[in-house]
Design a protein around this motif. Structure first.
Motif, PDB file in Angstrom:
ATOM      1  N   LYS A  81       0.837  -1.213   0.000  1.00  0.00           N
ATOM      2  CA  LYS A  81       0.000   0.000   0.000  1.00  0.00           C
ATOM      3  C   LYS A  81       0.863   1.250   0.000  1.00  0.00           C
ATOM      4  N   GLU A  82       1.949   1.231   0.780  1.00  0.00           N
ATOM      5  CA  GLU A  82       2.836   2.386   0.832  1.00  0.00           C
ATOM      6  C   GLU A  82       3.573   2.572  -0.496  1.00  0.00           C
ATOM      7  N   ARG A  83       3.941   1.458  -1.136  1.00  0.00           N
ATOM      8  CA  ARG A  83       4.609   1.552  -2.430  1.00  0.00           C
ATOM      9  C   ARG A  83       3.687   2.193  -3.464  1.00  0.00           C
TER      10      ARG A  83
ATOM     11  N   ILE B 168      13.802  11.891 -10.643  1.00  0.00           N
ATOM     12  CA  ILE B 168      12.833  11.360  -9.686  1.00  0.00           C
ATOM     13  C   ILE B 168      12.768   9.856  -9.831  1.00  0.00           C
ATOM     14  N   ASP B 169      12.849   9.152  -8.705  1.00  0.00           N
ATOM     15  CA  ASP B 169      12.660   7.705  -8.722  1.00  0.00           C
ATOM     16  C   ASP B 169      12.247   7.245  -7.335  1.00  0.00           C
ATOM     17  N   ILE B 170      11.926   5.950  -7.221  1.00  0.00           N
ATOM     18  CA  ILE B 170      11.511   5.369  -5.951  1.00  0.00           C
ATOM     19  C   ILE B 170      12.600   4.418  -5.460  1.00  0.00           C
ATOM     20  N   THR B 171      13.043   4.611  -4.234  1.00  0.00           N
ATOM     21  CA  THR B 171      14.074   3.782  -3.615  1.00  0.00           C
ATOM     22  C   THR B 171      13.454   3.013  -2.449  1.00  0.00           C
ATOM     23  N   PRO B 172      14.192   2.089  -1.836  1.00  0.00           N
ATOM     24  CA  PRO B 172      13.654   1.390  -0.657  1.00  0.00           C
ATOM     25  C   PRO B 172      13.285   2.331   0.490  1.00  0.00           C
TER      26      PRO B 172
END
Length: 306
Positions: free
Chosen positions: A113-115, A144-148
């Motif tokens: 859900k958070e992802r 812009i990107d998504i990391t852990p």
């Protein structure tokens, strides 16, 4: 011959109602059909997961909305028998009942859900950048990107367009404008943020100053600019200076792109880890970004200052 006429006899026949015809058979068949449908419904409710039930509901509400290459899709709903029913931790054990999810299942669901929330935030941020006339000319410097750790926004130097004065933490006017716009956007996000400063591999001749101090001071200067743009100062959870230890372009340590500010909108897992004192720097240590808003110009030799 007798001339008298024979009397006319009229015989009335009355049909009886003893067996009532065959109407009762039709009514009984309707009853049996209704019962079969009812028990089939109960079997479906007890043998399918929540997602499958939702898929069935959506199919009957919008039968033409689910289409595949050859027409209506059958991949969302499998009703071939018990072999198609879910097995393992999410299997229903009785009609109308199920076991409680495990802590691991709850954790995975929360992370998913958070992802998804971070992906939505990324889309909204890209749209905001495209709408902003002030930010549009500098899209090639916003990565812009998504990391852990969460959603990462990187502002990188470009040849002939540095963010800071050489060897100092003084922001250029355009870089300050970018940070202030981002600060206004981040103020509407409930998450806390992390700010990391990076330099290239050029070293100071002055022994009292190094890339460690410079990267930290630049990260703090970025924090001040974000707050000046409207971001609440309480949203900053961490400021880090990594010097030249985490290069964006490892093959060209002196490249301008290595000089950058990284802002991470922390996800809930990272916030909780930081609150416990065991936070990590996965996002800050990732040196390559593949989802930039626009390609960064190829690096060329830079002046002898970080």
């Amino acid at each position: 011959m007798d001339d008298k006429k024979q009397p006319i006899v009229i015989k009335k026949v009355f049909k009886g109602h003893g067996h009532h015809g065959g109407a009762w058979k039709v009514a009984y068949a309707d009853f049996v059909t209704a019962m079969m449908a009812f028990f089939l419904l109960m079997w479906l409710l007890g043998s399918t997961s929540k997602s499958q039930q939702q898929g069935i509901s959506n199919f009957f509400k919008h039968p033409s909305a689910i289409q595949g290459p050859g027409g209506a899709s059958t991949s969302m709903i499998k009703l071939g028998g018990t072999k198609d029913m879910p097995t393992g931790p999410t299997q229903m054990h009785s009609i109308g009942g199920s076991r409680a999810p495990t802590q691991e299942e709850i954790r995975r669901a929360a992370e998913e859900k958070e992802r998804q929330r971070m992906q939505t935030l990324e889309v909204e941020l890209r749209k905001a950048i495209n709408r902003s006339q002030a930010l549009r000319p500098f899209k090639d410097q916003l990565l812009i990107d998504i990391t852990p750790e969460g959603l990462r926004i990187q502002i990188v130097d470009k040849e002939n367009r540095p963010m800071f004065d050489l060897g100092s933490d003084v922001l250029m006017p355009y870089a300050r404008a970018i940070l202030e716009r981002i600060g206004d956007f981040l103020n509407h996000v409930p998450n806390k943020i992390s700010i990391t400063g990076h330099t290239d591999a050029h070293q100071f001749l002055n022994a009292n100053m190094s890339n460690w101090e410079l990267s930290t001071e630049r990260a703090n200067a970025a924090r001040r600019a974000l707050i000046a743009g409207g971001m609440d100062k309480g949203k900053v959870a961490r400021i880090v200076g990594l010097g030249d230890t985490v290069l964006f372009d490892k093959k060209n340590p002196l490249a301008a792109v290595n000089r950058r500010i990284s802002i991470i909108v922390l996800n809930k897992q990272t916030e909780e880890a930081m609150a416990k004192g065991d936070a990590y720097l996965t996002g800050a240590q990732t040196s390559t970004v593949q989802t930039a808003s626009a390609p960064v110009a190829a690096p060329v030799p830079t002046p002898p200052h970080p």
